[in-house]
Design a protein around this motif. Structure first.
Motif, PDB file in Angstrom:
ATOM      1  N   ASP A 105       7.839 -14.437 -10.703  1.00 10.75           N
ATOM      2  CA  ASP A 105       7.186 -15.392 -11.598  1.00 10.75           C
ATOM      3  C   ASP A 105       6.164 -14.678 -12.473  1.00 10.75           C
ATOM      4  N   ASP A 106       5.549 -13.638 -11.920  1.00  9.70           N
ATOM      5  CA  ASP A 106       4.521 -12.907 -12.650  1.00  9.70           C
ATOM      6  C   ASP A 106       4.330 -11.548 -11.992  1.00  9.70           C
ATOM      7  N   ILE A 107       4.002 -10.539 -12.783  1.00 13.11           N
ATOM      8  CA  ILE A 107       3.661  -9.217 -12.267  1.00 13.11           C
ATOM      9  C   ILE A 107       2.284  -8.871 -12.826  1.00 13.11           C
ATOM     10  N   VAL A 108       1.327  -8.707 -11.921  1.00 13.28           N
ATOM     11  CA  VAL A 108      -0.050  -8.417 -12.310  1.00 13.28           C
ATOM     12  C   VAL A 108      -0.307  -6.932 -12.072  1.00 13.28           C
ATOM     13  N   GLU A 109      -0.719  -6.242 -13.119  1.00 10.13           N
ATOM     14  CA  GLU A 109      -1.030  -4.814 -13.017  1.00 10.13           C
ATOM     15  C   GLU A 109      -2.533  -4.637 -12.839  1.00 10.13           C
ATOM     16  N   GLN A 110      -2.917  -3.806 -11.874  1.00 11.38           N
ATOM     17  CA  GLN A 110      -4.317  -3.475 -11.653  1.00 11.38           C
ATOM     18  C   GLN A 110      -4.461  -1.963 -11.661  1.00 11.38           C
ATOM     19  N   PRO A 111      -4.981  -1.386 -12.741  1.00 14.55           N
ATOM     20  CA  PRO A 111      -5.161   0.065 -12.780  1.00 14.55           C
ATOM     21  C   PRO A 111      -6.173   0.511 -11.727  1.00 14.55           C
ATOM     22  N   TYR A 112      -5.947   1.703 -11.181  1.00 14.74           N
ATOM     23  CA  TYR A 112      -6.857   2.259 -10.193  1.00 14.74           C
ATOM     24  C   TYR A 112      -7.282   3.644 -10.655  1.00 14.74           C
ATOM     25  N   LEU A 113      -8.575   3.863 -10.730  1.00 18.49           N
ATOM     26  CA  LEU A 113      -9.140   5.145 -11.151  1.00 18.49           C
ATOM     27  C   LEU A 113     -10.221   5.571 -10.164  1.00 18.49           C
ATOM     28  N   ASN A 114     -10.071   6.756  -9.596  1.00 17.96           N
ATOM     29  CA  ASN A 114     -11.081   7.326  -8.723  1.00 17.96           C
ATOM     30  C   ASN A 114     -11.253   8.796  -9.110  1.00 17.96           C
ATOM     31  N   PRO A 115     -12.059   9.068 -10.145  1.00 14.98           N
ATOM     32  CA  PRO A 115     -12.206  10.449 -10.628  1.00 14.98           C
ATOM     33  C   PRO A 115     -12.810  11.405  -9.592  1.00 14.98           C
ATOM     34  N   GLN A 116     -13.628  10.904  -8.666  1.00 14.86           N
ATOM     35  CA  GLN A 116     -14.227  11.780  -7.653  1.00 14.86           C
ATOM     36  C   GLN A 116     -13.157  12.387  -6.749  1.00 14.86           C
ATOM     37  N   GLN A 117     -12.167  11.590  -6.366  1.00 10.70           N
ATOM     38  CA  GLN A 117     -11.092  12.079  -5.499  1.00 10.70           C
ATOM     39  C   GLN A 117      -9.862  12.519  -6.304  1.00 10.70           C
ATOM     40  N   LYS A 118      -9.920  12.350  -7.613  1.00  9.67           N
ATOM     41  CA  LYS A 118      -8.799  12.667  -8.510  1.00  9.67           C
ATOM     42  C   LYS A 118      -7.554  11.865  -8.149  1.00  9.67           C
ATOM     43  N   VAL A 119      -7.760  10.566  -7.931  1.00  4.15           N
ATOM     44  CA  VAL A 119      -6.662   9.657  -7.632  1.00  4.15           C
ATOM     45  C   VAL A 119      -6.607   8.626  -8.755  1.00  4.15           C
ATOM     46  N   TYR A 120      -5.457   8.560  -9.407  1.00  6.63           N
ATOM     47  CA  TYR A 120      -5.249   7.633 -10.526  1.00  6.63           C
ATOM     48  C   TYR A 120      -3.929   6.914 -10.277  1.00  6.63           C
ATOM     49  N   GLY A 121      -3.899   5.636 -10.547  1.00  5.97           N
ATOM     50  CA  GLY A 121      -2.653   4.925 -10.299  1.00  5.97           C
ATOM     51  C   GLY A 121      -2.668   3.508 -10.793  1.00  5.97           C
ATOM     52  N   MET A 122      -1.693   2.761 -10.296  1.00  3.12           N
ATOM     53  CA  MET A 122      -1.518   1.368 -10.681  1.00  3.12           C
ATOM     54  C   MET A 122      -1.084   0.588  -9.442  1.00  3.12           C
ATOM     55  N   PHE A 123      -1.690  -0.582  -9.260  1.00  2.00           N
ATOM     56  CA  PHE A 123      -1.314  -1.487  -8.178  1.00  2.00           C
ATOM     57  C   PHE A 123      -0.657  -2.700  -8.812  1.00  2.00           C
ATOM     58  N   TYR A 124       0.524  -3.069  -8.331  1.00  2.00           N
ATOM     59  CA  TYR A 124       1.268  -4.204  -8.869  1.00  2.00           C
ATOM     60  C   TYR A 124       1.335  -5.315  -7.837  1.00  2.00           C
ATOM     61  N   GLN A 125       0.970  -6.513  -8.252  1.00  2.00           N
ATOM     62  CA  GLN A 125       1.158  -7.693  -7.413  1.00  2.00           C
ATOM     63  C   GLN A 125       2.281  -8.496  -8.044  1.00  2.00           C
ATOM     64  N   ARG A 174      -6.286  -1.128   0.408  1.00  3.04           N
ATOM     65  CA  ARG A 174      -7.167  -0.243   1.176  1.00  3.04           C
ATOM     66  C   ARG A 174      -6.570   1.156   1.266  1.00  3.04           C
ATOM     67  N   LEU A 175      -5.266   1.235   1.490  1.00  2.00           N
ATOM     68  CA  LEU A 175      -4.581   2.513   1.539  1.00  2.00           C
ATOM     69  C   LEU A 175      -4.775   3.264   0.227  1.00  2.00           C
ATOM     70  N   LEU A 176      -4.560   2.587  -0.896  1.00  3.32           N
ATOM     71  CA  LEU A 176      -4.721   3.209  -2.208  1.00  3.32           C
ATOM     72  C   LEU A 176      -6.162   3.645  -2.436  1.00  3.32           C
ATOM     73  N   GLU A 177      -7.107   2.799  -2.078  1.00  5.60           N
ATOM     74  CA  GLU A 177      -8.522   3.102  -2.312  1.00  5.60           C
ATOM     75  C   GLU A 177      -9.047   4.247  -1.436  1.00  5.60           C
ATOM     76  N   THR A 178      -8.391   4.513  -0.305  1.00  5.08           N
ATOM     77  CA  THR A 178      -8.844   5.589   0.586  1.00  5.08           C
ATOM     78  C   THR A 178      -7.963   6.818   0.512  1.00  5.08           C
ATOM     79  N   LEU A 179      -7.013   6.828  -0.383  1.00  9.09           N
ATOM     80  CA  LEU A 179      -6.102   7.961  -0.539  1.00  9.09           C
ATOM     81  C   LEU A 179      -6.858   9.194  -1.015  1.00  9.09           C
ATOM     82  N   LYS A 180      -6.641  10.310  -0.325  1.00  9.98           N
ATOM     83  CA  LYS A 180      -7.287  11.575  -0.689  1.00  9.98           C
ATOM     84  C   LYS A 180      -6.237  12.678  -0.644  1.00  9.98           C
ATOM     85  N   TRP A 181      -6.348  13.596  -1.578  1.00 14.93           N
ATOM     86  CA  TRP A 181      -5.444  14.752  -1.616  1.00 14.93           C
ATOM     87  C   TRP A 181      -6.063  15.872  -0.799  1.00 14.93           C
ATOM     88  N   LYS A 182      -5.225  16.654  -0.170  1.00  8.84           N
ATOM     89  CA  LYS A 182      -5.695  17.822   0.600  1.00  8.84           C
ATOM     90  C   LYS A 182      -5.693  19.042  -0.290  1.00  8.84           C
TER      91      LYS A 182
END
Length: 182
Positions: A105-125, A174-182
Motif C-alpha cells: 500500500d505504501d513504502i516509506v523510506e527513512q535515510p540513515y546516516l551515522n558519520p561517526q561509525q561511517k554507516v550510511y543506508g536506508m530503512f524501508y517500511q 536497532r540493528l541498523l543503528e548499532t551496526l559497526k564496521w570492524k
C-alpha cells in the motif's frame, strides 16, 4: 378462526421481549516481552546488537539469519564486499524493495546516516500485504555493504501480522543503528 389467529399473533409478538444486542468488537491481544539487546560479534566485518530472544545462525560469506520462533519470522542479513560496484549494490537493494510495490500500500523510506561509525543506508517500511514488511541496506561506501529483510512463515496479511511486524521492525532499526564496521 380469526380470533384464534389474532391471539397467536399477539402471543408471538409479546412473548419475545429480549432485545438482540450486537457483540462488542474484540481485538486479538498479543503481548511480547520488552526487548533486551545483546552485542553480536563474529569473525565477519561487522557487529550489531540483536534481540536476546532471537536465535541467530551463521550462513556463508558473513550472511546471517535471525529467527523469531514465537512470531514465526526471520530476518535475513547478507553481506557483500564493495569493489567499485557500489552503484550496482545500491540499485539491487532498491530494486529488491520496490519489487513489492505490486502488493504494498505504501513504502516509506527513512535515510540513515551515522558519520561517526561511517554507516550510511536506508530503512524501508513496507505497508500492506507484501512479502516483507521491513528492509534496509547499510554501507560505508568503500568496503562493506549489508542488506536486511524480514519474512514471516505465513501468507502476507498485514492486519494479522502487524503486531509482530512492528515489534521486529523495531529490532531491525536497532540493528541498523548499532551496526559497526570492524
Amino acid at each position: 378462526m380469526f380470533f384464534v389467529t389474532l391471539i397467536l399473533v399477539a402471543i408471538t409478538m409479546l412473548s419475545c421481549k429480549k432485545e438482540a444486542l450486537p457483540k462488542p468488537a474484540s481485538h486479538l491481544r498479543l503481548d511480547y516481552t520488552e526487548a533486551s539487546y545483546t552485542q553480536f560479534e563474529s569473525q565477519c566485518h561487522y557487529t550489531f546488537e540483536m534481540n536476546s530472544d532471537a536465535i541467530i545462525k551463521g550462513e556463508e560469506e558473513c550472511g546471517f539469519t535471525i529467527h523469531y520462533p514465537k512470531m514465526k519470522a526471520t530476518i535475513y542479513l547478507s553481506y557483500k564486499t564493495v569493489n567499485g560496484n557500489i552503484n550496482k549494490l545500491l540499485r539491487d537493494a532498491q530494486k529488491l524493495t520496490y519489487e513489492h510495490v505490486i502488493k504494498a500500500d505504501d513504502i516509506v523510506e527513512q535515510p540513515y546516516l551515522n558519520p561517526q561509525q561511517k554507516v550510511y543506508g536506508m530503512f524501508y517500511q513496507v505497508d500492506g500485504n507484501a512479502a516483507t514488511n521491513s528492509q534496509f541496506y547499510a554501507t560505508d561506501s568503500t568496503k562493506h555493504f549489508v542488506t536486511g529483510s524480514i519474512y514471516f512463515y505465513a501468507k502476507p496479511n498485514f492486519d494479522s501480522i502487524m503486531p509482530a511486524a512492528s515489534y521486529i521492525k523495531n529490532d531491525m532499526q536497532r540493528l541498523l543503528e548499532t551496526l559497526k564496521w570492524k
